[in-house]
Design an enzyme around this catalytic site. Structure first.
Site, PDB file in Angstrom:
ATOM      1  CE  LYS A  13      -2.323  -0.700   3.851  1.00 25.77           C
ATOM      2  NZ  LYS A  13      -1.702  -1.944   4.330  1.00 25.77           N
ATOM      3  NE  ARG A  88      -3.710  -1.397  10.349  1.00 18.09           N
ATOM      4  CZ  ARG A  88      -2.616  -0.841   9.853  1.00 18.09           C
ATOM      5  NH1 ARG A  88      -2.663   0.349   9.302  1.00 18.09           N
ATOM      6  NH2 ARG A  88      -1.487  -1.488   9.910  1.00 18.09           N
ATOM      7  NE  ARG A 127       7.123  -2.910   5.314  1.00 22.13           N
ATOM      8  CZ  ARG A 127       5.813  -2.803   5.495  1.00 22.13           C
ATOM      9  NH1 ARG A 127       5.006  -2.655   4.470  1.00 22.13           N
ATOM     10  NH2 ARG A 127       5.316  -2.862   6.696  1.00 22.13           N
ATOM     11  NE  ARG A 162       7.116   0.335   9.144  1.00 19.70           N
ATOM     12  CZ  ARG A 162       5.939   0.128   8.569  1.00 19.70           C
ATOM     13  NH1 ARG A 162       5.703   0.602   7.372  1.00 19.70           N
ATOM     14  NH2 ARG A 162       5.008  -0.543   9.186  1.00 19.70           N
ATOM     15  NE  ARG A 173       2.720  -4.641  11.502  1.00 19.18           N
ATOM     16  CZ  ARG A 173       3.621  -4.225  10.616  1.00 19.18           C
ATOM     17  NH1 ARG A 173       4.839  -4.743  10.637  1.00 19.18           N
ATOM     18  NH2 ARG A 173       3.307  -3.323   9.722  1.00 19.18           N
TER      19      ARG A 173
HETATM   20  P1  AMP Z   1       1.397   0.330   9.313  1.00 18.38           P
HETATM   21  O1  AMP Z   1       2.622   1.097   8.976  1.00 18.38           O
HETATM   22  O2  AMP Z   1       0.183   0.827   8.596  1.00 18.38           O
HETATM   23  O3  AMP Z   1       1.577  -1.152   9.161  1.00 18.38           O
HETATM   24  O4  AMP Z   1       1.094   0.605  10.869  1.00 18.38           O
HETATM   25  C1  AMP Z   1       2.052   0.312  11.851  1.00 18.38           C
HETATM   26  C2  AMP Z   1       1.363   0.148  13.193  1.00 18.38           C
HETATM   27  O5  AMP Z   1       0.680   1.362  13.528  1.00 18.38           O
HETATM   28  C3  AMP Z   1       0.292  -0.932  13.241  1.00 18.38           C
HETATM   29  O6  AMP Z   1       0.839  -2.220  13.492  1.00 18.38           O
HETATM   30  C4  AMP Z   1      -0.570  -0.426  14.398  1.00 18.38           C
HETATM   31  O7  AMP Z   1       0.037  -0.678  15.650  1.00 18.38           O
HETATM   32  C5  AMP Z   1      -0.551   1.079  14.194  1.00 18.38           C
HETATM   33  N1  AMP Z   1      -1.665   1.543  13.325  1.00 18.38           N
HETATM   34  C6  AMP Z   1      -1.588   2.024  12.059  1.00 18.38           C
HETATM   35  N2  AMP Z   1      -2.797   2.378  11.591  1.00 18.38           N
HETATM   36  C7  AMP Z   1      -3.676   2.104  12.583  1.00 18.38           C
HETATM   37  C8  AMP Z   1      -5.092   2.231  12.709  1.00 18.38           C
HETATM   38  N3  AMP Z   1      -5.851   2.726  11.713  1.00 18.38           N
HETATM   39  N4  AMP Z   1      -5.655   1.851  13.878  1.00 18.38           N
HETATM   40  C9  AMP Z   1      -4.916   1.384  14.900  1.00 18.38           C
HETATM   41  N5  AMP Z   1      -3.584   1.218  14.838  1.00 18.38           N
HETATM   42  C10 AMP Z   1      -2.957   1.574  13.698  1.00 18.38           C
END
Ligand code: AMP
Length: 218
Positions: A13, A88, A127, A162, A173
């Protein structure tokens, strides 16, 4: 245009949204990037978010809803935006519906990037991302390697992993994705907004598929 992307962590994404935003001149709002920035800056939201992110769990809804309410009502988003990582879960999707009514905008399209679970592990653990905040170009050691190992093609800064891309967090996740985020596919299907794009090919091909469902040329 107001575009929302769905898809598992590691589905690609971020890469696609970044490119699409640059081409269509839309604001790219990545919930993960916004949260990581909040953690780095030590804001109240960041302090709450950190312990959840460190465990691969979703951060509480109010943190996200407040963050996006502020972003979406800012003048910068008036010309259109791409949502990446928010909503989410169902509660966030309903909160987004309310926010959109408030700012008098509608989603133009919801794109689900579909990648089989088996591939996700390799996608996430390989990544890498540029360590320079203003650049943050994403790479993958196998699928999208930089020209010089460990160095960003775009700005020459070092690449980093990351902190939430640790292999031991991937299963947690993915579990959150299956239980909480996947129901959104039906939610937006019922609203007639959903388009599915196969996310397992070359990034270039996936980008072309996205442009096709959006019926835009760049
Ligand atoms: P991502 O980079 O989108 O994979 O997000 C990294 C982390 O941020 C996730 O594993 C969650 O802990 C948190 N996170 C990101 N977006 C959300 C969301 N919409 N709701 C809750 N936690 C989020």
């Amino acid at each position: 245009m107001q575009i929302l992307f769905l898809g598992a962590p590691g589905a690609g994404k971020g890469t696609q949204c970044k490119r699409l935003a640059a081409n269509l001149k839309l604001i790219h709002l990545s919930s993960g990037d916004l949260l990581r920035e909040a953690v780095k800056n030590g804001t109240a939201a960041g302090m709450t978010a950190k312990s959840y992110m460190d465990q691969g769990k979703l951060v509480p809804d109010p943190v996200l809803i407040e963050m996006f309410a502020e972003k979406l009502s800012s003048p910068a988003c008036a010309g259109g935006f791409i949502l990446d990582g928010f909503p989410r879960n169902l509660a966030q999707a309903k909160a987004l519906d309310e926010l959109l009514v408030k700012i008098k905008k509608q989603l133009s399209c919801v794109i689900d990037i579909n990648v089989a679970d088996g591939l996700i592990h390799e996608r996430i653990t390989g990544r890498r991302v540029c360590s320079k905040k203003e650049c943050a170009t994403p790479f993958h050691i196998k699928f999208q390697p930089p020209k010089q190992e460990g160095i960003c093609d775009a700005c020459g800064a070092e690449l980093m992993i990351r902190s939430d891309d640790k292999p031991e967090l991937v299963d947690e996740r993915l579990k959150a994705y299956h239980e909480l985020t996947m129901p959104l596919i039906d939610y937006y299907k019922q609203k007639g907004l959903l388009e599915t794009v196969e996310g397992e090919g070359e990034p270039e091909q996936i980008f072309k598929s996205i442009l096709k469902v959006l019926k835009v040329a760049v």
